[in-house]
Design a protein around this motif. Structure first.
Motif, short mmCIF file in Angstrom:
data_model
loop_
_atom_site.label_atom_id
_atom_site.label_comp_id
_atom_site.label_asym_id
_atom_site.label_seq_id
_atom_site.Cartn_x
_atom_site.Cartn_y
_atom_site.Cartn_z
N GLY A 464 0.81 -1.21 0.00
CA GLY A 464 0.00 0.00 0.00
C GLY A 464 0.84 1.25 0.00
N GLY A 465 0.19 2.36 -0.27
CA GLY A 465 0.88 3.63 -0.31
C GLY A 465 0.83 4.34 1.03
N PRO A 466 1.02 5.66 1.05
CA PRO A 466 1.06 6.42 2.30
C PRO A 466 -0.28 6.47 3.03
CG PRO A 466 1.11 7.89 0.38
CD PRO A 466 1.31 6.51 -0.13
N ASP A 467 -1.37 6.14 2.35
CA ASP A 467 -2.68 6.16 2.98
C ASP A 467 -3.14 4.76 3.39
OD1 ASP A 467 -3.25 9.01 2.59
OD2 ASP A 467 -3.23 8.47 0.47
N ALA A 468 -2.19 3.84 3.47
CA ALA A 468 -2.54 2.45 3.77
C ALA A 468 -2.46 2.14 5.25
CB ALA A 468 -1.64 1.51 2.98
N ALA A 469 -2.78 3.11 6.12
CA ALA A 469 -2.78 2.89 7.56
C ALA A 469 -3.87 3.74 8.20
CB ALA A 469 -1.42 3.22 8.17
N GLN A 470 -4.47 3.20 9.25
CA GLN A 470 -5.44 3.92 10.07
C GLN A 470 -5.04 3.75 11.53
OE1 GLN A 470 -9.29 2.21 9.23
NE2 GLN A 470 -9.73 3.67 7.62
N LYS A 471 -5.31 4.77 12.35
CA LYS A 471 -5.07 4.69 13.79
C LYS A 471 -6.40 4.63 14.53
CE LYS A 471 -1.70 5.04 15.86
NZ LYS A 471 -0.77 4.00 16.39
N TYR A 472 -6.46 3.78 15.55
CA TYR A 472 -7.66 3.62 16.37
C TYR A 472 -7.33 3.95 17.82
CZ TYR A 472 -10.31 1.71 12.51
OH TYR A 472 -10.99 1.57 11.33
N GLY A 473 -8.38 4.03 18.66
CA GLY A 473 -8.19 4.47 20.04
C GLY A 473 -7.47 3.46 20.90
N LEU A 474 -7.77 2.19 20.73
CA LEU A 474 -7.12 1.13 21.49
C LEU A 474 -6.82 -0.04 20.55
CD1 LEU A 474 -8.95 1.07 24.95
CD2 LEU A 474 -6.56 1.64 24.52
N ALA A 475 -6.73 -1.23 21.09
CA ALA A 475 -6.30 -2.39 20.32
C ALA A 475 -7.23 -2.69 19.15
CB ALA A 475 -6.23 -3.60 21.24
N VAL A 476 -6.66 -3.05 18.02
CA VAL A 476 -7.42 -3.51 16.86
C VAL A 476 -7.61 -5.02 16.99
CG1 VAL A 476 -7.49 -3.75 14.36
CG2 VAL A 476 -6.56 -1.66 15.40
N ARG A 477 -8.85 -5.46 16.94
CA ARG A 477 -9.19 -6.87 17.18
C ARG A 477 -9.43 -7.67 15.90
NH1 ARG A 477 -9.04 -8.89 22.44
NH2 ARG A 477 -10.41 -10.47 21.54
N ARG A 478 -9.95 -7.05 14.84
CA ARG A 478 -10.28 -7.81 13.64
C ARG A 478 -10.27 -6.91 12.42
NH1 ARG A 478 -10.11 -12.70 14.60
NH2 ARG A 478 -12.03 -12.93 15.83
N VAL A 479 -9.75 -7.45 11.31
CA VAL A 479 -9.87 -6.82 9.99
C VAL A 479 -10.34 -7.88 9.01
CG1 VAL A 479 -8.18 -4.97 10.36
CG2 VAL A 479 -7.40 -7.19 9.54
N ARG A 480 -11.31 -7.52 8.17
CA ARG A 480 -11.81 -8.45 7.17
C ARG A 480 -12.21 -7.69 5.89
NH1 ARG A 480 -9.75 -11.74 9.90
NH2 ARG A 480 -10.65 -13.65 10.78
N PHE A 481 -11.76 -8.22 4.74
CA PHE A 481 -12.22 -7.71 3.45
C PHE A 481 -13.63 -8.24 3.18
CE2 PHE A 481 -7.67 -7.24 2.76
CZ PHE A 481 -7.57 -6.10 1.98
N THR A 486 -13.89 -4.79 -2.12
CA THR A 486 -14.02 -3.34 -2.25
C THR A 486 -14.02 -2.59 -0.92
OG1 THR A 486 -16.44 -3.46 -2.24
CG2 THR A 486 -15.33 -3.59 -4.39
N ALA A 487 -14.15 -3.31 0.19
CA ALA A 487 -14.24 -2.63 1.48
C ALA A 487 -13.53 -3.45 2.54
CB ALA A 487 -15.69 -2.39 1.88
N LEU A 488 -13.15 -2.77 3.64
CA LEU A 488 -12.50 -3.42 4.77
C LEU A 488 -13.29 -3.11 6.04
CD1 LEU A 488 -9.84 -5.03 5.47
CD2 LEU A 488 -9.00 -2.86 6.37
N VAL A 489 -13.61 -4.16 6.79
CA VAL A 489 -14.32 -4.04 8.06
C VAL A 489 -13.31 -4.15 9.19
CG1 VAL A 489 -16.05 -5.12 9.55
CG2 VAL A 489 -16.44 -4.99 7.08
N VAL A 490 -13.44 -3.28 10.20
CA VAL A 490 -12.49 -3.24 11.32
C VAL A 490 -13.24 -3.28 12.64
CG1 VAL A 490 -10.67 -1.92 12.47
CG2 VAL A 490 -10.82 -1.91 9.97
N ALA A 491 -12.74 -4.09 13.58
CA ALA A 491 -13.24 -4.11 14.95
C ALA A 491 -12.11 -3.68 15.88
CB ALA A 491 -13.72 -5.50 15.34
N ALA A 492 -12.41 -2.79 16.82
CA ALA A 492 -11.38 -2.30 17.74
C ALA A 492 -12.02 -1.99 19.08
CB ALA A 492 -10.71 -1.05 17.17
N TRP A 493 -11.17 -1.76 20.06
CA TRP A 493 -11.64 -1.27 21.35
C TRP A 493 -11.50 0.25 21.37
CZ3 TRP A 493 -9.15 -4.99 25.52
CH2 TRP A 493 -9.75 -6.25 25.39
N THR A 494 -12.44 0.90 22.01
CA THR A 494 -12.38 2.35 22.09
C THR A 494 -12.23 2.77 23.55
OG1 THR A 494 -13.49 4.41 21.45
CG2 THR A 494 -14.89 2.64 22.25
N PRO A 495 -11.41 3.79 23.85
CA PRO A 495 -11.22 4.22 25.24
C PRO A 495 -12.49 4.83 25.82
CG PRO A 495 -10.15 5.75 23.74
CD PRO A 495 -10.60 4.58 22.91
#
Length: 528
Positions: A464-481, A486-495
């Motif tokens: 990926g290029g320079p936009d191939a990263a996202q930051k979340y509030g706490l731990a990232v638990r799951r990523v799925r295409f 065409t899309a990516l689903v993300v599960a994370a913990w939020t503070p």
């Protein structure tokens, strides 16, 4: 609004990120079951589904129009589902259990109509994916941490916290086959299109399995044995609804269960008209009896049982006991070496049946250089997406302390996402850049791109290029295409938000994937 959300996730170039070409998207719309391939540039157009909970898992439906996720509510674990759009629309909230037991993974059936959940309370549950009604439940011998539907929709597999993989029928939820697949938690399960089941665990291994006709006697069940208080206990399932710790007591004329178990089964002892006198340590006990009950031990079921309700008749750790009437039909022998109770239907015994003549047969096994935390398979079944780390993906006290102090873990050699050849186990590519545990890895349908997430609060796309990263509030638990890529689903913990308004950083999201040079692969080209 979209740009503000992107800034919150530190996607500085989100507004200018090139989109997948309209020509490719139009071709995809004309190709049912197809998926895009190319080079992933980054993530754009995020949609927030939850920003207030610890989200443990998030999974897209087969058509990508719905996302389901498991979240830690105030008092319960909840499975939620939303339609994807701007804004997203809630479909349902289904209570799974108390907050004590994590709901580790979800899985949609191939037709998108059912949604299975693996929970650490040792119960696999299946919900109506449209409205959230409970369609069925199956109690396991051990806490459940992973689940996956067979591509035909006829079976689903559940992975346990002690290494067991069990295959059940769907929709009947009848026990079909099992294998002690790993020496510890089964952190990933994925069925390939050809019916191969891949399992990955904290023993640093990946195994491939085939569901085949069994050579074992159809009327024999082997059940894990547990010794407590000087007695032997093993798990049985009453009426397909409740798992119980069962003892053997030949002095009892019938099967006996506790009052609490009777209530779980919907039996009101006081309203049962028939009774039986049982001998208990404190003297004779008059117990109410329910007729025509079923007791199953994996694939072996015994029907037409009389079941008496009597707490005083049971050993302290037993929830039930089988007596003389049961033992007339089923022989129970202890295999001390295997730590199992072996139950065999006696010749000519009435009301005893076997639900399966199949077995999980190991086809191959690979050892990886690090702990396997997550596992996915591409559309062809040729490549695996694997999350690896040099320590297990556990949220330990030490992890919390480092995060509290703002300490950044070093980038260790095998804290990576990996693309692995499914036939040989060879690591073809590694996706680096995470600091600390890589908890999840989702492989794209084309088998060339990989998304990863971990304890460093980051989601990454590879390549990926320079936009191939996202930051979340706490731990990232799951990523799925999504199935079309065409899309990516993300599960994370939020503070926790100190304002008390239950609005924090995103915890469940859907982001459009930007593909450069995108082309469309038709489903007929997917055959392995």
């Amino acid at each position: 609004m979209s740009r503000l959300w992107c800034l919150a996730l530190a996607l500085s170039a989100c507004a200018t990120l090139p989109k997948t070409s309209p020509e490719a998207l139009a071709a995809l719309a004309r190709t049912p079951g197809g998926f895009v391939t190319g080079t992933p540039l980054g993530l754009a157009r995020p949609v927030v589904l939850n920003r207030e909970d610890f989200v443990f898992d998030a999974q897209p439906s087969p058509d990508g129009k719905v996302v389901a996720f498991s979240r830690l509510g105030a008092k319960d674990f909840i499975v939620s589902a939303f339609t994807v759009g701007e804004p997203p629309k809630p479909l349902f909230d289904a209570r799974v259990g108390t907050t004590e037991f994590d709901v580790e993974e979800l899985a949609f059936s191939p037709d998108g109509l059912a949604l299975a959940s693996a929970c650490r309370d040792a119960v696999l549950r299946v919900f109506d994916a449209k409205g959230g009604a409970l369609l069925g439940a199956w109690p396991s011998e051990e806490p459940l941490v992973s689940v996956a539907f067979h591509p035909s929709g006829k079976w689903l597999a559940a992975g346990g916290a002690k290494g067991q993989v069990t295959v059940l029928t769907w929709p009947g939820l009848a026990w079909t086959a099992e294998a002690r697949a790993h020496a510890s938690e089964v952190r990933g399960l994925a069925w390939a299109k050809d019916g191969t089941l891949y399992s990955g665990g904290w023993d640093k291994q990946i195994a491939a399995w085939r569901l085949e006709a069994s050579a074992a006697p159809a009327r024999v069940a082997r059940v894990k044995l547990e010794k407590k208080g000087g007695g032997a206990l093993f798990r049985g399932v009453f009426d397909g609804a409740a798992s119980a710790a069962v003892a053997v007591d030949a002095r009892l004329p019938v099967v006996v269960i506790r009052q609490a178990l009777a209530q779980t089964l919907g039996l009101e002892a006081a309203k049962l008209p028939d009774t039986v006198t049982l001998q208990a340590p404190g003297g004779p006990q008059l117990a109410h009896v329910a007729h025509h009950r079923r007791l199953a031990f994996k694939g072996l079921s015994v029907d037409e049982l009389d079941v008496a309700v009597c707490d005083a008749c049971l050993a302290p750790d037993a929830q039930a006991a089988v007596g003389a009437a049961f033992l007339e039909r089923v022989e129970v022998v202890t295999d001390e070496a295997a730590g199992e109770e072996v139950l065999t239907a006696k010749a000519g015994a009435a009301g005893v049946s076997a639900s399966s003549t199949q077995a999980l047969v190991e086809a191959r096994r690979f050892t990886l250089p690090a702990f396997v935390n997550d596992l996915t398979v591409d559309a062809r079944g040729a490549r695996l997406g694997v999350a690896l780390s040099e320590s297990k993906a556990e949220r330990s006290y030490e992890v919390y302390q480092r995060e509290k102090k703002g300490e950044v873990e070093p980038e260790r050699p095998w804290d990576v996402g990996a693309i692995v050849d499914a036939a040989s186990g060879k690591v073809l590519e590694t996706a680096k850049g995470h600091h600390g545990v890589v908890a999840t890895a989702g492989i794209a349908p084309d088998g060339k791109a990989l998304a990863t997430g971990g304890w460093d609060r980051t989601v990454r796309l590879f390549p990926g290029g320079p936009d191939a990263a996202q930051k979340y509030g706490l731990a990232v638990r799951r990523v799925r295409f999504t199935a079309d890529g065409t899309a990516l689903v993300v599960a994370a913990w939020t503070p926790q938000n100190i304002l008390g308004d239950h609005q924090s950083e995103p915890a469940a999201t859907v982001s459009e994937v930007s593909w450069s040079g995108a082309t469309v692969v038709a489903p007929e080209a997917r055959a392995p």
